[in-house]
Write a protein that holds these residues in place. Sequence first.
Motif, PDB file in Angstrom:
ATOM      1  N   GLN A  95       0.904  -0.805   0.237  1.00  0.00           N
ATOM      2  CA  GLN A  95      -0.133   0.010  -0.150  1.00  0.00           C
ATOM      3  C   GLN A  95       1.197   1.117  -0.224  1.00  0.00           C
ATOM      4  OE1 GLN A  95      -2.370   0.944   3.624  1.00  0.00           O
ATOM      5  NE2 GLN A  95      -3.061   2.244   2.629  1.00  0.00           N
ATOM      6  N   ASP A 107      -1.472   3.637  14.931  1.00  0.00           N
ATOM      7  CA  ASP A 107      -1.608   4.746  13.846  1.00  0.00           C
ATOM      8  C   ASP A 107       0.367   4.487  13.602  1.00  0.00           C
ATOM      9  OD1 ASP A 107      -3.855   5.958  14.029  1.00  0.00           O
ATOM     10  OD2 ASP A 107      -3.311   6.968  15.563  1.00  0.00           O
ATOM     11  N   TYR A 134      -1.340   8.721  10.237  1.00  0.00           N
ATOM     12  CA  TYR A 134      -1.937   8.594   9.153  1.00  0.00           C
ATOM     13  C   TYR A 134      -2.830   7.593   9.909  1.00  0.00           C
ATOM     14  CZ  TYR A 134       1.761   9.512   6.223  1.00  0.00           C
ATOM     15  OH  TYR A 134       2.632  10.482   4.639  1.00  0.00           O
ATOM     16  N   GLY A 183      -4.807   4.681  11.543  1.00  0.00           N
ATOM     17  CA  GLY A 183      -4.616   3.321  10.996  1.00  0.00           C
ATOM     18  C   GLY A 183      -6.135   2.714  11.361  1.00  0.00           C
ATOM     19  N   PRO A 184      -6.761   1.595  11.213  1.00  0.00           N
ATOM     20  CA  PRO A 184      -6.016   0.695  10.202  1.00  0.00           C
ATOM     21  C   PRO A 184      -6.072   1.014   9.110  1.00  0.00           C
ATOM     22  CG  PRO A 184      -8.168   0.034  10.790  1.00  0.00           C
ATOM     23  CD  PRO A 184      -7.632   1.374  11.105  1.00  0.00           C
ATOM     24  N   ASP A 185      -6.620   2.017   8.456  1.00  0.00           N
ATOM     25  CA  ASP A 185      -6.731   2.291   7.299  1.00  0.00           C
ATOM     26  C   ASP A 185      -5.652   3.026   6.106  1.00  0.00           C
ATOM     27  OD1 ASP A 185      -8.570   0.761   6.983  1.00  0.00           O
ATOM     28  OD2 ASP A 185     -10.490   2.340   7.109  1.00  0.00           O
ATOM     29  N   ILE A 214      -5.420   5.852   5.543  1.00  0.00           N
ATOM     30  CA  ILE A 214      -6.166   7.012   4.797  1.00  0.00           C
ATOM     31  C   ILE A 214      -5.908   7.902   4.974  1.00  0.00           C
ATOM     32  CG2 ILE A 214      -7.787   7.727   2.716  1.00  0.00           C
ATOM     33  CD1 ILE A 214      -8.071   4.362   2.381  1.00  0.00           C
ATOM     34  N   ASN A 227      -2.817  -3.404  12.178  1.00  0.00           N
ATOM     35  CA  ASN A 227      -4.204  -4.361  11.809  1.00  0.00           C
ATOM     36  C   ASN A 227      -4.550  -5.377  13.211  1.00  0.00           C
ATOM     37  OD1 ASN A 227      -3.225  -6.341  10.579  1.00  0.00           O
ATOM     38  ND2 ASN A 227      -4.078  -5.399   9.072  1.00  0.00           N
ATOM     39  N   ARG A 258       1.142  -5.231   3.729  1.00  0.00           N
ATOM     40  CA  ARG A 258       0.558  -5.826   4.789  1.00  0.00           C
ATOM     41  C   ARG A 258       0.677  -7.653   4.099  1.00  0.00           C
ATOM     42  NH1 ARG A 258      -3.739  -2.793   6.859  1.00  0.00           N
ATOM     43  NH2 ARG A 258      -3.458  -1.068   5.536  1.00  0.00           N
TER      44      ARG A 258
END
Lengths: 621, 283
Positions: A235, A258, A266, A268-270, A272, A602, A621
């Motif tokens: 990612q 994070d 950023y 977590g868990p994405d 974005i 995650n 990941r």
Amino acid sequence: MTLDKKIIGIAEEMGACHCGFADISPIYSKWPDSFDECSHLPAALTTGISIGVLEDVDMLMNLPHTDNDYRTKHYAEKIDLALKICGNIAALVNESGFTAHLLSHPPIKKATGLYKGIAVLAGLGWVGKNRLFVSPANGCHVALGAVLTDAPLPVFNGRQMENRCGNCTRCMDICPVHAYQTEFFGEANGLDGFRTDLCSVVRGVINPTGWGVCGLCVKACPIGKGRGGTPFVKQQIENDFVSECAAAGDFNNDGVTDITVGPYWYEGPDFIVRHEIFAAEKFDRHTYSKTTQPCFAHDFNGDGFADVFCIERNPGPGGTYVFQGWEKDADGCSGWRGVIYKNPAQKESKWIRHVVLDNIANEAPVWGDINKDGRPELIYSSPEHYGYAAYDPANPYGAWTFFPVSENMHFYLASGAGYGDITGNGTNDLIGPSGWWENPGGEKYPWNFHPQKFSENAAQMYVFDIDGDGLNDILTVWHCHGYGLVWHKQTRDKDGKINWQKHEIFPADPFEKTTAENLSSMPRVSQLHSLEIADINGDGINDIIVGKRFWAHGEFGDPEPEVPAEIYWLEIIRERDGVRFIPHLVDGDSGAGTQITAVDLNNDGKINIFTSNKKGVFIHR
Amino acid sequence: MLRLTGSVNTTLAHPKCVAVDSDGNIFAGCAGYNGGLEKFTHGSNRAYESEWCHAIGKVMGVALTDAGHVFCTVKSDRHEVRVYKKCGGFLYSWGSTGAAEGQFSTPTGIASDGKGYIYVAEGSSWPAVQHNDTWVVGGNRLQKFDSDGFFIWQVSGFNVPIGVAADKKCRVYLSDTYNCCVRIFNENGELIKSFGEYGSSPGKFNCPQGIAVDRRGNIYVADVLNNRVQKFNGDGLLLDVFGNEKEFWLPCGIAVDESNRVFVADTMNQRIKIYEQAGDAAQ
């Protein structure tokens, strides 16, 4: 969007594991008969687009031997996918006003070599002794496709990837029908020394229609062993160069990990949603970033919101972060500063910057509880002493106290630091590239120094029991701007004196210095400027994560700046009479900066790998 | 149940065949690009040490006779059987490249029975093996010889048979590698039994190669592409399965000593692994 980006987009969207562009003029000149198929084309198509599709190794290796149709059941499926991708790419190229020719399958005579040759010229891998295309990420488990075109595409112009087969002959030795008559370090187009008639015996036996392989030479290849491609999914969360550090912590106190790269954190868990910690900049790859050295996350005031500890430097003339030498700056600081950005804890205020340390004068300082007081310290070298700095829990954002472990070394400048219990007495000792300092216990300084060349130029250094003999060993890169990954085995003589045996994991010599005797089947990766340990495979033993610091010193500063920026994890396998390391490529186009963070981001029980460098910010990941 | 008790790293690049004598000495052969034959013996501290290693070409199979000789199938300039003393001294050889009775095209496994007869399997060499500017077609068969190399009988019709073993009752066990099965013959070359088929579930095979038989008639098969060893009784009934991808990497060879210890040539890992069978020692 440029044509090459569109092509890569199609390839990725349709499931290709690689896409590259090559100037294939060398193939025209060396093997003109490879191009019989193209003789009707109006002009020489000198650019090749190589497409790879990952084969399902488990499926490939478990095909029925008696009634299988290997081609239709699996291989053709993957070849068909490669052809479909190539077809779409060819259509796109045609729509863009250029000529495109899709290489056919089954290949014309010698065209099998053509696919391999294009992939090699695109810098994607090499042709192994098994005469198969081998990619560092996926071993020989790649089905190839190719398009020839006259479109102006950014062809690979770096040095082709070196053949990493080294002295390994597993694929040749396992062949039951001895199809391999000679070793092979030849050209991609050739099958010299390979008895296709003998191999076809096996094919014929497995499948009377003439297709099929026993797969032994594929399964014997240590590149890609046991995985058939990297199990990591990449990612990319930044495309720009913002930092070279990477740390993890809970910055919004929601119980989810994070990440931070210094100027940003950023969620977590994405990962974005991005938040700014301090004014972020996009730096020029030819220079450095504000946070070139590692950063760390820690909740200094215990409010549940992790703060960020950065190692910063003042910008040089023109506001850029070029290397300025080690003269004191206008503020009297020689080297970097240790700075805590205090987490505003979701209040409207900004992150407050607190300078807590001056004169951090070595690269790759490490973070750890060396004095076992339950709080982390920073282990680094000042211009005079190697030691560590600790904060006062009553005033964590005030100036930290430095404890000089070494004698005054009059500007000890080095890259690399580490700590751990070498003696086994329960206290942490300190290690550096040139030796280790024995902790006498209590508040006595300096500590007794034991000279030992652990590294020429280290990054993070680790003390742990690598071979399972009960004694802690040392893991370090050999030269963080050159080559090599080594471990030093601790031994004791009959009087209990500690000795060290150096063992090479990744070769330390550059490719140019290799001979027939010292060829290695392990990857030879330059600029290993960051090192981490974590139990990747869940066997209870820490494994190794190491990556190439892409363009550490810019475009020309270090060996092989142009070769793929790779990051590996090495599986440590303890055996009755030693230890061995199996390299697994995590990713071939990201690398690392000065820090790798490997934690479960995650909470799925699997270790994730997080890096930041001149290519961007990456999570595997 | 088998318990790992030892591991011996070989000088040979990738050992594919193994035999063990009553003194516990190990003989391993490498059929690879840099082939050879190596003997390991117990050192002073009971750890195995290499005693000698001969670079004699591709050693495809190794067997020991009660007379104390080491027989191996070799593919070098010619395809033949070579006989050595256990101390490493060369005794004699027999056989030549060809498809006629008593000749070989890619000899693979070799075994000795209780009467001293020798059995040699031959892998496929279709369409031909070039020898002295002539093309020789042969292979895919099992031949029986006396210890001096006089031909007795042959059986053909296999798909690259690689492993062969024989017991004291002169039954012969053959791993028919690309047919993924085991075939058992009597001393006259008559098929008694055949079992196994392609697959990865217990009892099935994927490229079986090395085969051995213990003193109770149990059969051990190196199931190469499944990275395991399977143990059967004499009727082909599965008794045990051991090993996986972490334990083995394409194990090609197997031998059993008189104490029922199992020696596995863990080929790609360049070692011989030694197992003891719980509860077997007293039997």
